[in-house]
Design a protein around this motif. Structure first.
Motif, mmCIF file in Angstrom:
data_model
loop_
_atom_site.group_PDB
_atom_site.id
_atom_site.type_symbol
_atom_site.label_atom_id
_atom_site.label_comp_id
_atom_site.label_asym_id
_atom_site.label_seq_id
_atom_site.Cartn_x
_atom_site.Cartn_y
_atom_site.Cartn_z
ATOM 1 N N GLU A 162 0.814 -1.222 0.000
ATOM 2 C CA GLU A 162 0.000 0.000 0.000
ATOM 3 C C GLU A 162 0.849 1.275 0.000
ATOM 4 O O GLU A 162 0.367 2.347 -0.341
ATOM 5 C CB GLU A 162 -0.931 0.018 1.214
ATOM 6 C CG GLU A 162 -1.996 -1.073 1.209
ATOM 7 C CD GLU A 162 -1.495 -2.351 1.866
ATOM 8 O OE1 GLU A 162 -0.281 -2.412 2.170
ATOM 9 O OE2 GLU A 162 -2.299 -3.260 2.079
ATOM 10 N N ILE A 163 2.108 1.176 0.422
ATOM 11 C CA ILE A 163 3.006 2.336 0.380
ATOM 12 C C ILE A 163 4.044 2.084 -0.706
ATOM 13 O O ILE A 163 4.851 1.157 -0.613
ATOM 14 C CB ILE A 163 3.692 2.589 1.736
ATOM 15 C CG1 ILE A 163 2.649 2.876 2.820
ATOM 16 C CG2 ILE A 163 4.662 3.764 1.626
ATOM 17 C CD1 ILE A 163 3.237 3.129 4.194
ATOM 18 N N HIS A 164 3.996 2.901 -1.734
ATOM 19 C CA HIS A 164 4.899 2.760 -2.875
ATOM 20 C C HIS A 164 6.050 3.743 -2.685
ATOM 21 O O HIS A 164 5.845 4.962 -2.697
ATOM 22 C CB HIS A 164 4.139 3.042 -4.174
ATOM 23 C CG HIS A 164 4.958 2.880 -5.414
ATOM 24 N ND1 HIS A 164 5.792 1.802 -5.640
ATOM 25 C CD2 HIS A 164 5.075 3.672 -6.518
ATOM 26 C CE1 HIS A 164 6.371 1.925 -6.802
ATOM 27 N NE2 HIS A 164 5.963 3.053 -7.358
ATOM 28 N N LEU A 165 7.244 3.223 -2.483
ATOM 29 C CA LEU A 165 8.415 4.063 -2.249
ATOM 30 C C LEU A 165 9.032 4.484 -3.577
ATOM 31 O O LEU A 165 9.415 3.635 -4.390
ATOM 32 C CB LEU A 165 9.446 3.318 -1.413
ATOM 33 C CG LEU A 165 9.006 2.858 -0.027
ATOM 34 C CD1 LEU A 165 10.124 2.080 0.656
ATOM 35 C CD2 LEU A 165 8.592 4.045 0.834
ATOM 36 N N VAL A 166 9.125 5.793 -3.794
ATOM 37 C CA VAL A 166 9.730 6.321 -5.013
ATOM 38 C C VAL A 166 10.733 7.402 -4.618
ATOM 39 O O VAL A 166 10.823 7.795 -3.451
ATOM 40 C CB VAL A 166 8.671 6.904 -5.979
ATOM 41 C CG1 VAL A 166 7.669 5.833 -6.386
ATOM 42 C CG2 VAL A 166 7.957 8.093 -5.346
ATOM 43 N N SER A 167 11.478 7.891 -5.604
ATOM 44 C CA SER A 167 12.505 8.889 -5.282
ATOM 45 C C SER A 167 12.661 9.893 -6.404
ATOM 46 O O SER A 167 12.347 9.618 -7.562
ATOM 47 C CB SER A 167 13.847 8.202 -5.014
ATOM 48 O OG SER A 167 14.330 7.556 -6.172
#
Length: 454
Positions: free
Chosen positions: A59-64
Motif C-alpha cells: 500500500e506504500i509505494h516508495l519512489v525517489s
C-alpha cells in the motif's frame, strides 16, 4: 472507484522521514494508497535498512527524486542541501505527479508535504490537488516560525533573522522560554547557513497558506498555548507505531534488535538509554568524557553510537573502556528506539531532545537527561525541564565540555528523585489519552481522514 491515493513527501532528514512514514502507515490502515517520495540518496538508505519485520507492504509505494546534490556531497550541510532542494526538487515532483496521473495507477488525490518544503504545497496547488502541510516537530517550534514577522516588528531579530540583542523570549507566558542564541535558525552551521535556513522558514510561512490543512505531530494537552496562539495548527499526535500495534519504518540505519534481548536480562528501571538522533556529532574530547561519565555512573547503559557520531575514523573510545564496561553495557549502531523506551528495564533517556525522541520518551513514561545539539532541540529541552518538569539538563564547564562528573551527578539526581518518574508517567497518560477514542488528536485525525476521502 479505487482507494484514495495520497502522495507524501518529507524534508530529507531522518527526524522528518520517520514521523511522515508513520502517518503514511496510519493512512494505509484508514484505507489509502500512499506514494512516499524520498530523495534518491535517502531512498537507498531507507530501503537498505528495511528488514522483514518493518516491511510496509504494497500500500506504500516508495519512489525517489533527486535532491540536486552529488552522491559525495555532505547532506549534513543544511544550507547547501536547502538551496539544492529548492533548485531541483519542485520541477521533479511536478513531473512525478504528472507521470503517475497519466499512468494506469490511481490518480494522486491528495498531497501531504512537510511544512519545511512548502514549495511542494505550491506544486500541488498548481496541479489542482488538495493539500495538507505536516509539521513533524513541536507546535511551539512552528509557532516561532510563523511569528517571524512579529519578531522583526518587535525588533527582536533583524530582517536576516539575527538577534538584535541577546535575550530570552516567550511567545506567550506559559510557553517555553527560548534564548535568541538558540532560535532554530541561529544555532545551525555558519552564518551563511543560518541565513539560508531563515530564508527557507520565511518562504515556508508564505507557502503554507495554500495548504487546506496544517497538521502537527503533537498533542493539545502537552502544549496548549501554542495551539491557542495558532488555532489553524491541528494536533494529530503523537504518531507512534505502538499506538497502531505495528512496527516503525523509515530509518537510515539498520536496527540492532538484539539489544532488546540484552535489555531482557537487566533489572527493572536500571538502564540508562543514550541516543543522540541522526545529526549530532561529538568531538573526540566530548565523546570520551561522555563514555567516562557513563562508566562512572556504575549503572547498566545502552548507547547508540552511529558510525558517524564522531569525526574520528579510529576507535574513539577511551583506552580499555569497552573491556571495563562489557558486563553492564551495550553499544549499538542504531536501535529500535520505540521498543527500547517501552522496555521495563529502561530507567531514563539521555537524549539530544529531537521531537521524535521527546514524544517517544514521554509516551513511555521515561524521565529525560537533556543534551540538545541544534535547531529545535533547545526549545524541546525547555519543555522537558521547565514546563513539563520531566527531566534535567547538563551544565557545560568553562571550556564548553559536559564533564564526566556532571554526567554522573545528573544521572544520580534524575534516578534518585521519584518526582521525575511520577511526572513522566502523568505525561504518558496525557499523550496516550489524546490519541485514543474521544481524545483531541484522535478527533482531529478522523476529521482529516474524512476530508481526504471526500
Amino acid at each position: 472507484m479505487g482507494k484514495p491515493h495520497v502522495l507524501a513527501i518529507p524534508y530529507p532528514a531522518q527526524g522528518h522521514v520517520i514521523p511522515l512514514m508513520e502517518l503514511a502507515q496510519y493512512l494505509v490502515t484508514a484505507g489509502f494508497n500512499v506514494t512516499f517520495v524520498n530523495t534518491e540518496f535517502n531512498h537507498k538508505r531507507v530501503t537498505d535498512a528495511f528488514s522483514e519485520k518493518n516491511n510496509i507492504g504494497d500500500e506504500i509505494h516508495l519512489v525517489s527524486i533527486p535532491d540536486g546534490l552529488a552522491s559525495s556531497e555532505d547532506r549534513n550541510d543544511l544550507g547547501k542541501l536547502s538551496e539544492a532542494i529548492f533548485r531541483v526538487m519542485p520541477e521533479k515532483l511536478e513531473e512525478l505527479i504528472v507521470k503517475i496521473n497519466e499512468s494506469d495507477s490511481e490518480d494522486i488525490t491528495g498531497v501531504i508535504a512537510d511544512e519545511s518544503i512548502g514549495w511542494a504545497l505550491e506544486v500541488a496547488e498548481k496541479l489542482g490537488i488538495r493539500r495538507a502541510a505536516f509539521w513533524p516537530a513541536a507546535a511551539a517550534m512552528l509557532a516561532l516560525g510563523l511569528s517571524i514577522p512579529k519578531l522583526i516588528d518587535d525588533k527582536i531579530i533583524n530582517n536576516e533573522g539575527f538577534p538584535i540583542k541577546a535575550r530570552t523570549i516567550r511567545l506567550s507566558p506559559t510557553m517555553p522560554a527560548t534564548s535568541t542564541a538558540h532560535l532554530a535558525w541561529t544555532c545551525i552551521g555558519d552564518v551563511t547557513t543560518q541565513k539560508i535556513i531563515f530564508e527557507v522558514m520565511v518562504r515556508n510561512t508564505k507557502s503554507v497558506k495554500v495548504a487546506d490543512w496544517l497538521i502537527c505531530n503533537s498533542t493539545y494537552e502537552l502544549e496548549p498555548e501554542a495551539f491557542t496562539l495558532f488555532p489553524n495548527i491541528l494536533p494529530i499526535g503523537p504518531l507512534l507505531a505502538s499506538n497502531r500495534l505495528g512496527n516503525s519504518a523509515g530509518y537510515f540505519w539498520p536496527e540492532d534488535s538484539a539489544c532488546l534481548k540484552w535489555l531482557d536480562l537487566q533489572p527493572p528501571r536500571s538502564v540508562i538509554y543514550v541516543a543522540f538522533g541522526s545529526f549530532t556529532i561529538f568531538d573526540h574530547n566530548q565523546f570520551q568524557e561522555l563514555a567516562l561519565g557513563l562508566e562512572l555512573t556504575d549503572r547498566p547503559f545502552l548507547w547508540v553510537v552511529r558510525p558517524d557520531l564522531t569525526h574520528n575514523t579510529i576507535d574513539p573510545y577511551p583506552e580499555g573502556f569497552r573491556d571495563r564496561v562489557a558486563a553492564r553495557a551495550r553499544m549499538v549502531g542504531w536501535a529500535p528506539q520505540q521498543k527500547v523506551l517501552s522496555h521495563p528495564s529502561v530507567a531514563c533517556f539521555l537524549s539530544h531532545c529531537g521531537w521524535n525522541s521527546t514524544m517517544e520518551g514521554l509516551s513511555n513514561g521515561v524521565p529525560f537527561l537533556c543534551w540538545p545539539y541544534f535547531a529545535d532541540q533547545f526549545l524541546n529541552q525547555s519543555y522537558i525541564c521547565e514546563v513539563w518538569k520531566a527531566g534535567l539538563g547538563f551544565k557545560p564547564d568553562q571550556s564548553g565540555i559536559i564533564t564526566q562528573g556532571e554526567i554522573k551527578d545528573k544521572v544520580d539526581q534524575v534516578l534518585s528523585n521519584q518526582k521525575f518518574k511520577e511526572r513522566a508517567l502523568e505525561l504518558k497518560e496525557m499523550a496516550r489519552g489524546s490519541v485514543t477514542e474521544g481524545g483531541c488528536s484522535h478527533k482531529n485525525f478522523n476529521n482529516f481522514i474524512e476530508w481526504m476521502k471526500a
